[in-house]
Design a protein around this motif. Structure first.
Motif, PDB file in Angstrom:
ATOM      1  N   CYS A 305      15.619  37.385  88.567  1.00  0.00           N
ATOM      2  CA  CYS A 305      16.538  36.671  89.461  1.00  0.00           C
ATOM      3  C   CYS A 305      17.918  37.320  89.363  1.00  0.00           C
ATOM      4  O   CYS A 305      18.265  37.890  88.327  1.00  0.00           O
ATOM      5  N   GLY A 306      18.692  37.179  90.422  1.00  0.00           N
ATOM      6  CA  GLY A 306      20.089  37.604  90.404  1.00  0.00           C
ATOM      7  C   GLY A 306      20.241  39.056  89.985  1.00  0.00           C
ATOM      8  O   GLY A 306      19.555  39.969  90.494  1.00  0.00           O
ATOM      9  N   THR A 307      21.138  39.273  89.054  1.00  0.00           N
ATOM     10  CA  THR A 307      21.410  40.634  88.582  1.00  0.00           C
ATOM     11  C   THR A 307      20.161  41.294  88.001  1.00  0.00           C
ATOM     12  O   THR A 307      19.937  42.503  88.179  1.00  0.00           O
ATOM     13  N   SER A 308      19.338  40.508  87.330  1.00  0.00           N
ATOM     14  CA  SER A 308      18.117  41.084  86.740  1.00  0.00           C
ATOM     15  C   SER A 308      17.176  41.576  87.845  1.00  0.00           C
ATOM     16  O   SER A 308      16.461  42.567  87.669  1.00  0.00           O
ATOM     17  N   SER A 352      15.060  39.593  82.220  1.00  0.00           N
ATOM     18  CA  SER A 352      15.969  38.444  82.093  1.00  0.00           C
ATOM     19  C   SER A 352      16.938  38.675  80.943  1.00  0.00           C
ATOM     20  O   SER A 352      16.510  38.995  79.835  1.00  0.00           O
ATOM     21  N   GLN A 353      18.211  38.522  81.233  1.00  0.00           N
ATOM     22  CA  GLN A 353      19.201  38.603  80.162  1.00  0.00           C
ATOM     23  C   GLN A 353      18.977  37.470  79.169  1.00  0.00           C
ATOM     24  O   GLN A 353      18.805  37.686  77.985  1.00  0.00           O
ATOM     25  N   SER A 354      18.993  36.240  79.696  1.00  0.00           N
ATOM     26  CA  SER A 354      18.947  35.057  78.830  1.00  0.00           C
ATOM     27  C   SER A 354      17.575  34.830  78.221  1.00  0.00           C
ATOM     28  O   SER A 354      17.452  34.249  77.149  1.00  0.00           O
ATOM     29  N   THR A 357      15.404  31.902  82.062  1.00  0.00           N
ATOM     30  CA  THR A 357      15.470  31.553  83.480  1.00  0.00           C
ATOM     31  C   THR A 357      14.154  30.910  83.935  1.00  0.00           C
ATOM     32  O   THR A 357      13.082  31.528  83.837  1.00  0.00           O
ATOM     33  N   VAL A 403      29.770  34.540  82.620  1.00  0.00           N
ATOM     34  CA  VAL A 403      28.661  34.119  83.485  1.00  0.00           C
ATOM     35  C   VAL A 403      28.206  35.268  84.390  1.00  0.00           C
ATOM     36  O   VAL A 403      27.020  35.428  84.668  1.00  0.00           O
ATOM     37  N   ALA A 404      29.150  36.092  84.827  1.00  0.00           N
ATOM     38  CA  ALA A 404      28.778  37.251  85.645  1.00  0.00           C
ATOM     39  C   ALA A 404      28.176  38.323  84.736  1.00  0.00           C
ATOM     40  O   ALA A 404      28.803  38.780  83.788  1.00  0.00           O
ATOM     41  N   SER A 405      26.976  38.696  85.050  1.00  0.00           N
ATOM     42  CA  SER A 405      26.266  39.658  84.201  1.00  0.00           C
ATOM     43  C   SER A 405      26.796  41.076  84.435  1.00  0.00           C
ATOM     44  O   SER A 405      26.933  41.503  85.579  1.00  0.00           O
ATOM     45  N   LYS A 490      28.652  40.378  92.361  1.00  0.00           N
ATOM     46  CA  LYS A 490      29.764  40.225  91.405  1.00  0.00           C
ATOM     47  C   LYS A 490      30.988  39.652  92.098  1.00  0.00           C
ATOM     48  O   LYS A 490      31.644  38.755  91.579  1.00  0.00           O
ATOM     49  N   GLU A 493      30.436  35.846  93.241  1.00  0.00           N
ATOM     50  CA  GLU A 493      30.280  34.797  92.225  1.00  0.00           C
ATOM     51  C   GLU A 493      31.553  34.520  91.440  1.00  0.00           C
ATOM     52  O   GLU A 493      31.744  33.400  90.980  1.00  0.00           O
ATOM     53  N   VAL A 610      19.945  29.785  83.905  1.00  0.00           N
ATOM     54  CA  VAL A 610      19.516  28.853  84.939  1.00  0.00           C
ATOM     55  C   VAL A 610      18.135  28.328  84.555  1.00  0.00           C
ATOM     56  O   VAL A 610      17.111  28.868  84.964  1.00  0.00           O
TER      57      VAL A 610
HETATM   58  O1  M6R Z   1      19.301  35.416  82.340  1.00  0.00           O
HETATM   59  P1  M6R Z   1      18.758  36.069  83.575  1.00  0.00           P
HETATM   60  O2  M6R Z   1      18.954  37.521  83.596  1.00  0.00           O
HETATM   61  O3  M6R Z   1      17.317  35.696  83.824  1.00  0.00           O
HETATM   62  O4  M6R Z   1      19.595  35.443  84.756  1.00  0.00           O
HETATM   63  C1  M6R Z   1      19.323  35.741  86.082  1.00  0.00           C
HETATM   64  C2  M6R Z   1      20.450  35.318  86.992  1.00  0.00           C
HETATM   65  O5  M6R Z   1      20.662  33.938  86.897  1.00  0.00           O
HETATM   66  C3  M6R Z   1      21.750  36.034  86.663  1.00  0.00           C
HETATM   67  O6  M6R Z   1      21.611  37.422  86.720  1.00  0.00           O
HETATM   68  C4  M6R Z   1      22.872  35.598  87.631  1.00  0.00           C
HETATM   69  O7  M6R Z   1      22.577  36.016  88.924  1.00  0.00           O
HETATM   70  C5  M6R Z   1      24.214  36.136  87.154  1.00  0.00           C
HETATM   71  N1  M6R Z   1      25.215  35.126  87.290  1.00  0.00           N
HETATM   72  C6  M6R Z   1      24.667  37.334  87.914  1.00  0.00           C
HETATM   73  O8  M6R Z   1      25.901  37.801  87.465  1.00  0.00           O
END
Ligand code: M6R
Length: 613
Positions: A305-308, A352-354, A357, A403-405, A490, A493, A610
């Motif tokens: 999702c998102g940046t990932s 996924s960073q976190s 998700t 929050v911004a990756s 970027k 957001e 998220v």
């Molecule tokens: O933790 P994740 O990489 O799974 O999160 C995915 C997105 O929620 C995340 O990249 C989001 O889009 C960021 N706020 C982007 O900067």
């Protein structure tokens, strides 16, 4: 979303909770609260706003208590206000509870509990939990831990909870399902938190709770774990590798800026021990046993999702170019609901960073149930996604708090590059000399990112000119298309400027209608396969009076002659350009947001993880 923290020990709980909440604030920041237990007195403070608002709300009020729970909220059910803030309390006033997740069957449970005389005060789904546990405790005459266990057996949804009982101030009960929860074990003290960041300054010994597990923390008996089926579990104690300084701003104004500047290091760390120039090889220990699956793969699916997801798009180009494997990149949220064709022959990479998700997790579960092999690329060690994959590689970017990756993206792309090169070499698609040349180029990237960071003053100057724009367009082709998408994400957001990323050549099929003298257009126009075509696209924008901010290769003279501004980045092969070109776009968004007075690290409505769909 939502961060939870809890303490039971011999110290005053309040400062530990508040400090912990500040570390967890990236998970949600629309309201916050704490409950403190001292002897048989339960004191609750909660309010709308950030943790600093909570501190002001507490003021000089009593905060005594060596056991307590704290919560920072990202609203799902019910608006962010004082009443909906956690902790929630039972009607009797005995129990206090914090929750991260969603209780899906809350409506039917609530109806029954109201019927049984419980008074609901909030609009939240969470409140049913505290009434349900209280109801079971009374009707079944059981202790808190057993009441929690029985209650969780009637609950559908996701949760990480911690519950206190005024009648038993020496016990704290925590449980999880699909939302993260870590237990910290100190000297005569225990912690519970959504992640290890509030714990690391107190102890390095942690237990990551598994789904369906309940931790009973008793002042005298210590930690006991059982599951919702009432089976005892042996705690698996792990040592944290996290360092406290990685959780501080380290002299920067914001975490985002610090994380942008950390990228030379975080990219290097993502390659360390994996890219071996002397031996001319890539070794990814975490997926070693699955190398052959990659080599034989007929198709790779990438979900995120998102940046990932943007990193996954770069991965698509990499795997197709270097390993000649067809790749499909899927939004996890779409993939999970459209009955996708996926099976045993598929290799799925979840990014996924976190590692928490919800949509990514659900997409992985779906693919796993259909027999696919799941490979993870995660940043947070021990996270749920990392644990449900068959194998995977950590990005080693270090904690990302803004929050911004930013650094997570470049670390993910680094790993995807390593994977694609390794597979390409093993499949014989890449010749020895091409492979070795690309390894050398990749090894040089951290130093080149350092050079890109030196353009920051120039970027600030450009940011000042365009900070009041209402719209922006980002264009790129090939490997630079996902970077255009990432640049636009970027900007929107953190600065709330509407921005769109587009493949440069697609512009003429619609977005060109938007271009006028007020429209800044960011174009990645580095030397490479599509350079001339992108130069033509720049001409098309200029012909309509659009403003061009171009990312170009050092020494470029052609674009310099047409664009309003150019930012130079060092030369590198097309496949590695995203690792460099994204950096000025991160910086420009950061400086525009700061100049607009936005809260860069905690943009409105967003949360870092998220964990709801
Ligand atoms: O933790 P994740 O990489 O799974 O999160 C995915 C997105 O929620 C995340 O990249 C989001 O889009 C960021 N706020 C982007 O900067």
């Amino acid at each position: 979303m939502c961060g939870i923290v809890a303490y039971l020990g011999d110290k005053e709980a309040y400062p530990i909770l508040v400090n912990g909440l500040k570390r967890l604030e990236y998970r949600g920041y629309d309201s916050a609260g704490v409950a403190l237990l001292h002897e048989d007195k339960l004191t609750i403070y909660k309010c709308q706003g950030k943790v600093s608002d909570l501190e002001a709300h507490v003021g000089d009020g009593p905060t005594t208590g060596t056991v307590g729970i704290g919560h920072t909220r990202w609203a799902t059910h019910g608006p962010p206000n004082d009443v909906n803030a956690h902790p929630h309390q039972s009607t009797s006033g005995d129990l206090a509870l914090i929750h991260n997740g969603i209780i899906e069957n809350y409506a039917s449970l609530k109806e029954e509990l109201v019927h049984r005389g419980h008074t609901f005060l909030s609009d939240t789904d969470t409140e049913v939990l505290v009434h349900l546990i209280d109801d079971i405790q009374r009707s079944e005459k059981v202790d808190l831990a057993e009441a929690v266990r029985l209650a969780l057996n009637s609950v559908v949804g996701a949760y990480a909870i911690v519950v206190l009982d005024r009648k038993d101030p020496d016990v704290m009960v925590a449980a999880r399902k699909s939302s993260p929860l870590v237990i910290g074990i100190g000297d005569g003290e225990h912690f519970a938190a959504s992640d290890a960041t509030p714990i690391v300054e107190h102890t390095k010994n942690v237990v990551y709770l598994e789904d369906g597990e309940i931790a009973v923390i008793d002042r005298k008996k210590g930690l006991k774990i059982r599951n919702t089926k009432n089976q005892d579990k042996t705690p698996f104690i792990q040592e944290l590798e996290m360092h406290l300084e990685t959780l501080e701003k380290g002299g920067y104004d914001h975490f985002m800026l610090k994380e942008i500047h950390e990228q030379p290091r975080s990219i290097r760390d993502s390659m360390r021990g994996r890219l071996n120039l002397a031996k001319g090889e890539v070794v990814l220990g975490g997926i070693k046993d699955y190398e052959q699956r990659f080599v034989n793969a007929k198709r790779i699916l990438i979900v995120g999702c998102g940046t990932s997801w943007h990193a996954g798009m770069v991965g698509e180009y990499l795997f197709e170019e270097f390993a000649r494997i067809p790749v499909e990149v899927e939004y996890a949220s779409e993939f999970r609901y459209r009955n996708p064709v996926v099976g045993e022959d598929d290799l799925v990479i979840a990014i996924s960073q976190s590692g928490e998700t919800a949509d990514t997790m659900a997409a992985m579960e779906l693919a796993k149930n259909k027999g696919a092999t799941i490979i993870g690329i995660c940043n947070v060690v021990g996270s749920s996604i990392a644990r449900i994959t068959h194998a995977g590689s950590y990005t080693h970017a270090g904690p990302e708090i803004g929050v911004a990756s930013t650094k997570a993206f470049t670390a993910q792309v680094t790993l995807l590059t390593l994977m694609a090169l390794m597979v390409g070499q093993k499949k014989g698609v890449l010749s020895g000399s091409s492979f070795y040349r690309l390894l050398n180029e990749l090894d040089a990237i951290p130093d080149k990112v350092q050079r890109v960071l030196k353009t920051e003053d120039q970027i600030k100057y450009i940011a000042d000119i365009y900070k009041d724009a209402s719209n922006a367009l980002y264009l790129g082709r090939g490997y630079s298309f996902p970077v255009a998408l990432e640049g636009a994400l970027k900007l929107k957001e953190i600065s709330y400027i509407h921005a769109e990323g587009y493949p440069a050549a697609e512009m003429k099929h619609g977005p060109i209608a938007l271009i006028d003298e007020a429209m800044p257009v960011f174009v990645i126009a580095t030397k490479g396969a599509s350079y001339e075509k992108v130069v033509s696209n720049i001409q098309e924008v200029k012909a309509r009076k659009g403003k061009i901010i171009a990312i170009v290769t050092e020494g470029d003279t052609v674009v310099k002659g047409i664009a309003d501004h150019v930012i130079e980045i060092p030369e590198t092969p097309d496949a590695l350009v995203p690792l460099l070109s994204v950096v000025p776009l991160q910086l420009i968004s950061y400086h525009i947001a700061v100049m607009r007075g936005c809260n860069v690290d905690q943009p409105r409505n967003l949360a870092k993880s998220v964990t709801v769909e």
